[in-house]
Design an enzyme around this catalytic site. Structure first.
Site, PDB file in Angstrom:
ATOM      1  N   GLU A  68      -0.404   6.429  -4.282  1.00 57.38           N
ATOM      2  CA  GLU A  68      -0.451   5.880  -5.630  1.00 57.38           C
ATOM      3  C   GLU A  68      -1.837   5.346  -5.977  1.00 57.38           C
ATOM      4  O   GLU A  68      -2.591   4.935  -5.098  1.00 57.38           O
ATOM      5  CB  GLU A  68       0.546   4.714  -5.747  1.00 57.38           C
ATOM      6  CG  GLU A  68       1.990   5.157  -5.901  1.00 57.38           C
ATOM      7  CD  GLU A  68       2.935   3.963  -5.980  1.00 57.38           C
ATOM      8  OE1 GLU A  68       3.540   3.786  -7.038  1.00 57.38           O
ATOM      9  OE2 GLU A  68       3.056   3.232  -4.999  1.00 57.38           O
ATOM     10  N   CYS A  86      -7.591   1.271  -9.263  1.00 58.06           N
ATOM     11  CA  CYS A  86      -7.392   0.841  -7.890  1.00 58.06           C
ATOM     12  C   CYS A  86      -6.968   2.066  -7.092  1.00 58.06           C
ATOM     13  O   CYS A  86      -5.914   2.650  -7.364  1.00 58.06           O
ATOM     14  CB  CYS A  86      -6.292  -0.227  -7.901  1.00 58.06           C
ATOM     15  SG  CYS A  86      -5.777  -0.730  -6.276  1.00 58.06           S
ATOM     16  N   CYS A 146      -0.696   2.520   6.202  1.00 55.20           N
ATOM     17  CA  CYS A 146      -1.756   1.679   6.750  1.00 55.20           C
ATOM     18  C   CYS A 146      -1.351   1.243   8.142  1.00 55.20           C
ATOM     19  O   CYS A 146      -0.175   1.002   8.409  1.00 55.20           O
ATOM     20  CB  CYS A 146      -1.966   0.447   5.863  1.00 55.20           C
ATOM     21  SG  CYS A 146      -3.370  -0.572   6.391  1.00 55.20           S
ATOM     22  N   CYS A 203      -0.485  -6.034   8.168  1.00 56.29           N
ATOM     23  CA  CYS A 203      -0.526  -7.383   7.603  1.00 56.29           C
ATOM     24  C   CYS A 203       0.909  -7.749   7.228  1.00 56.29           C
ATOM     25  O   CYS A 203       1.614  -6.951   6.611  1.00 56.29           O
ATOM     26  CB  CYS A 203      -1.436  -7.423   6.369  1.00 56.29           C
ATOM     27  SG  CYS A 203      -3.157  -7.061   6.751  1.00 56.29           S
ATOM     28  N   CYS A 253       2.280  -7.502   3.477  1.00 57.85           N
ATOM     29  CA  CYS A 253       1.873  -6.376   2.633  1.00 57.85           C
ATOM     30  C   CYS A 253       2.904  -5.250   2.641  1.00 57.85           C
ATOM     31  O   CYS A 253       3.478  -4.924   3.673  1.00 57.85           O
ATOM     32  CB  CYS A 253       0.520  -5.849   3.110  1.00 57.85           C
ATOM     33  SG  CYS A 253      -0.107  -4.481   2.123  1.00 57.85           S
ATOM     34  N   GLY A 269      -3.850   1.490   2.193  1.00 61.55           N
ATOM     35  CA  GLY A 269      -4.747   1.853   3.290  1.00 61.55           C
ATOM     36  C   GLY A 269      -5.870   0.865   3.521  1.00 61.55           C
ATOM     37  O   GLY A 269      -6.124  -0.022   2.708  1.00 61.55           O
ATOM     38  N   GLU A 270      -6.524   1.028   4.657  1.00 59.95           N
ATOM     39  CA  GLU A 270      -7.693   0.210   5.002  1.00 59.95           C
ATOM     40  C   GLU A 270      -8.915   1.114   4.868  1.00 59.95           C
ATOM     41  O   GLU A 270      -9.152   1.975   5.724  1.00 59.95           O
ATOM     42  CB  GLU A 270      -7.525  -0.329   6.438  1.00 59.95           C
ATOM     43  CG  GLU A 270      -8.776  -0.956   7.043  1.00 59.95           C
ATOM     44  CD  GLU A 270      -9.466  -1.989   6.139  1.00 59.95           C
ATOM     45  OE1 GLU A 270      -8.807  -2.924   5.663  1.00 59.95           O
ATOM     46  OE2 GLU A 270     -10.681  -1.829   5.909  1.00 59.95           O
ATOM     47  N   ASN A 288       2.910 -12.064  -4.519  1.00 59.38           N
ATOM     48  CA  ASN A 288       3.936 -11.330  -5.263  1.00 59.38           C
ATOM     49  C   ASN A 288       5.010 -10.879  -4.298  1.00 59.38           C
ATOM     50  O   ASN A 288       4.699 -10.220  -3.312  1.00 59.38           O
ATOM     51  CB  ASN A 288       3.296 -10.087  -5.876  1.00 59.38           C
ATOM     52  CG  ASN A 288       3.192 -10.211  -7.359  1.00 59.38           C
ATOM     53  OD1 ASN A 288       3.843 -11.045  -7.980  1.00 59.38           O
ATOM     54  ND2 ASN A 288       2.382  -9.368  -7.938  1.00 59.38           N
ATOM     55  N   CYS A 309      -1.994  -3.668  -7.105  1.00 58.23           N
ATOM     56  CA  CYS A 309      -2.511  -2.825  -6.023  1.00 58.23           C
ATOM     57  C   CYS A 309      -1.871  -3.193  -4.704  1.00 58.23           C
ATOM     58  O   CYS A 309      -1.614  -2.345  -3.879  1.00 58.23           O
ATOM     59  CB  CYS A 309      -4.013  -3.003  -5.843  1.00 58.23           C
ATOM     60  SG  CYS A 309      -4.944  -2.710  -7.300  1.00 58.23           S
TER      61      CYS A 309
HETATM   62  N1  SAH Z   1      -6.723  -2.906   3.439  1.00 59.67           N
HETATM   63  C1  SAH Z   1      -7.590  -3.397   2.391  1.00 59.67           C
HETATM   64  C2  SAH Z   1      -7.277  -2.773   1.077  1.00 59.67           C
HETATM   65  C3  SAH Z   1      -5.915  -3.128   0.524  1.00 59.67           C
HETATM   66  S1  SAH Z   1      -6.237  -4.361  -0.589  1.00 59.67           S
HETATM   67  C4  SAH Z   1      -7.565  -4.901   2.381  1.00 59.67           C
HETATM   68  O1  SAH Z   1      -6.818  -5.488   3.150  1.00 59.67           O
HETATM   69  O2  SAH Z   1      -8.345  -5.507   1.659  1.00 59.67           O
HETATM   70  C5  SAH Z   1      -4.869  -4.881  -1.246  1.00 59.67           C
HETATM   71  C6  SAH Z   1      -5.092  -6.230  -1.871  1.00 59.67           C
HETATM   72  O3  SAH Z   1      -3.834  -6.674  -2.318  1.00 59.67           O
HETATM   73  C7  SAH Z   1      -5.583  -7.234  -0.836  1.00 59.67           C
HETATM   74  O4  SAH Z   1      -6.357  -8.269  -1.341  1.00 59.67           O
HETATM   75  C8  SAH Z   1      -4.247  -7.686  -0.330  1.00 59.67           C
HETATM   76  O5  SAH Z   1      -4.366  -8.794   0.413  1.00 59.67           O
HETATM   77  C9  SAH Z   1      -3.475  -7.838  -1.636  1.00 59.67           C
HETATM   78  N2  SAH Z   1      -2.014  -7.876  -1.486  1.00 59.67           N
HETATM   79  C10 SAH Z   1      -1.254  -7.228  -0.598  1.00 59.67           C
HETATM   80  N3  SAH Z   1       0.047  -7.534  -0.750  1.00 59.67           N
HETATM   81  C11 SAH Z   1       0.113  -8.419  -1.770  1.00 59.67           C
HETATM   82  C12 SAH Z   1       1.183  -9.115  -2.415  1.00 59.67           C
HETATM   83  N4  SAH Z   1       2.438  -8.963  -2.018  1.00 59.67           N
HETATM   84  N5  SAH Z   1       0.897  -9.952  -3.442  1.00 59.67           N
HETATM   85  C13 SAH Z   1      -0.383 -10.090  -3.865  1.00 59.67           C
HETATM   86  N6  SAH Z   1      -1.416  -9.457  -3.295  1.00 59.67           N
HETATM   87  C14 SAH Z   1      -1.185  -8.634  -2.266  1.00 59.67           C
END
Ligand code: SAH
Length: 369
Positions: free
Chosen positions: A102, A123, A130, A134, A137, A177-178, A309, A352
């Protein structure tokens, strides 16, 4: 799916979008074609945005046929678009191997402080799934499948622009993804997104977000010519708290991460950003806030606080608004620039951060596809 018939088999060919100028120069040279052909082809791809080689009318018939045999143009198929035209929209793409990813398109006038903005942010995803796990996530829930190719990254932008009729002027690698774990394709896609012969997006309008892969941060600082921005998903200001929610911290702890951030700072002009999701009872204590403020100060980073979120299937939730405001004040007491996302929906990070690996079968069963 885009593919070529060879005998009675359809095989998918690579997309030309990932070649870049150097790759195209080399491909043309191998075939004894004149160097100026690269410029013509790049113009068809990135300025005129044609969708077939047959439309490249200033090329010889033979060259068009050769291109046709070797490449496809856009390797993505749009499966689904969700969201109103003037708000945040999610695009679901099918890749040539049937996997799904996506992108999220966030239209203007949604500045982080609610101010007017002419940003049209895309985005993009950098991997299918991934591997970094985390705990909060959605993207890592189903594990890691594969890296996206350079073309699959760049094509997300071309597809969204073609479908929406809008221009993207800001790209954030905050999708699934990272990005730094897909270093080579990330670097190549940044080059194409930034180049004057490519998409032409300014470096300051390209942000790579990472969970903190220290060695790759240093490599990016050395390699990338464009003045891109770097965002760190910090989410914990002490090793103890960060390790609990981000396993990557056991590999690269805060000392190693900050060593890499100092390295970045010495070489780059752009300010760093810390992304910090506020999760109730996990990382939202005022001690963490004060520590976060000190850490941000030490590398001159801007702090973005993002109320968590909710993700289906995960127990976490955001703290109360009072706690969010108190946290913000405690961060600011270190005299650092910090923002708190207060808008309800449509927020970039929220949208995102919730890209989730969908199973292909799920889509077919529910009849969504
Ligand atoms: N792997 C990379 C790229 C993904 S970024 C990284 O970790 O930065 C995705 C962004 O959305 C990051 O800032 C992540 O911490 C945030 N994110 C992930 N899950 C979320 C959630 N449930 N609510 C709000 N932000 C979230």
């Amino acid at each position: 799916m885009e593919g070529k018939k060879i005998g009675n088999k359809t095989v998918s060919v690579p997309s030309i979008l990932g070649l870049g100028k150097e790759g195209l120069d080399a491909w043309l040279a191998e075939r004894g074609e004149k160097a100026f052909r690269a410029k013509q082809i790049l113009e068809w791809l990135f300025v005129k945005r044609v969708e077939s080689f047959a439309e490249m009318l200033n090329l010889s018939v033979a060259l068009r046929a050769e291109l046709e045999a070797c490449f496809c143009i856009n390797p993505l198929e749009i499966v689904e678009v969700n969201g109103a035209k003037d708000a945040t929209r999610k695009f679901l793409f099918r890749l040539q191997d049937g996997r799904l990813v996506e992108s999220v398109f966030i239209k203007a006038s949604q500045g982080s402080q609610g101010q007017q903005s002419d940003r049209q942010t895309l985005c993009v995803s950098s991997q299918v799934g991934c591997a970094y796990d985390c705990k909060f996530c959605a993207s890592g829930l189903a594990g890691f499948t594969r890296n996206l190719s350079t073309a699959e990254i760049v094509a997300q932008l071309l597809s969204v622009e073609a479908e929406s009729g809008e221009k993207v002027n800001n790209v954030v690698f905050m999708g699934m993804g990272e990005p730094l774990a897909n270093y080579t394709n990330l670097a190549a896609s940044i080059k194409i997104l930034n180049a004057h012969w490519g998409v032409g997006i300014g470096g300051r309008s390209i942000t790579v977000s990472t969970s903190g892969l220290a060695p790759q941060i240093k490599k990016l600082a050395d390699d990338t010519e464009a003045q891109i921005r770097l965002a760190i998903s910090l989410h914990g200001a002490s090793d103890e708290v960060r390790s609990r929610i981000m396993p990557v911290n056991d590999k690269y702890n805060l000392d190693r991460l900050f060593e890499a951030l100092h390295y970045w700072r010495e070489r780059r002009k752009q300010r760093l950003t810390f992304e910090y999701i506020l999760i109730e009872g996990m990382n939202d204590s005022l001690d963490q806030a004060r520590l976060l403020g000190k850490r941000a100060k030490s590398v001159g980073a801007l702090v973005n606080l993002i109320p968590y979120n909710t993700v289906e299937g995960l127990p976490w939730k955001r703290p109360s608004e009072e706690q969010q405001e108190a946290f913000l004040r405690a961060v600011k007491s270190s005299d650092v620039a910090a923002t708190l996302r207060r808008e309800k929906g449509g927020d970039i990070n929220a949208a995102c951060g919730q890209l989730r690996l969908r199973r292909e079968e799920e889509l077919e069963i529910s009849g969504e596809g």
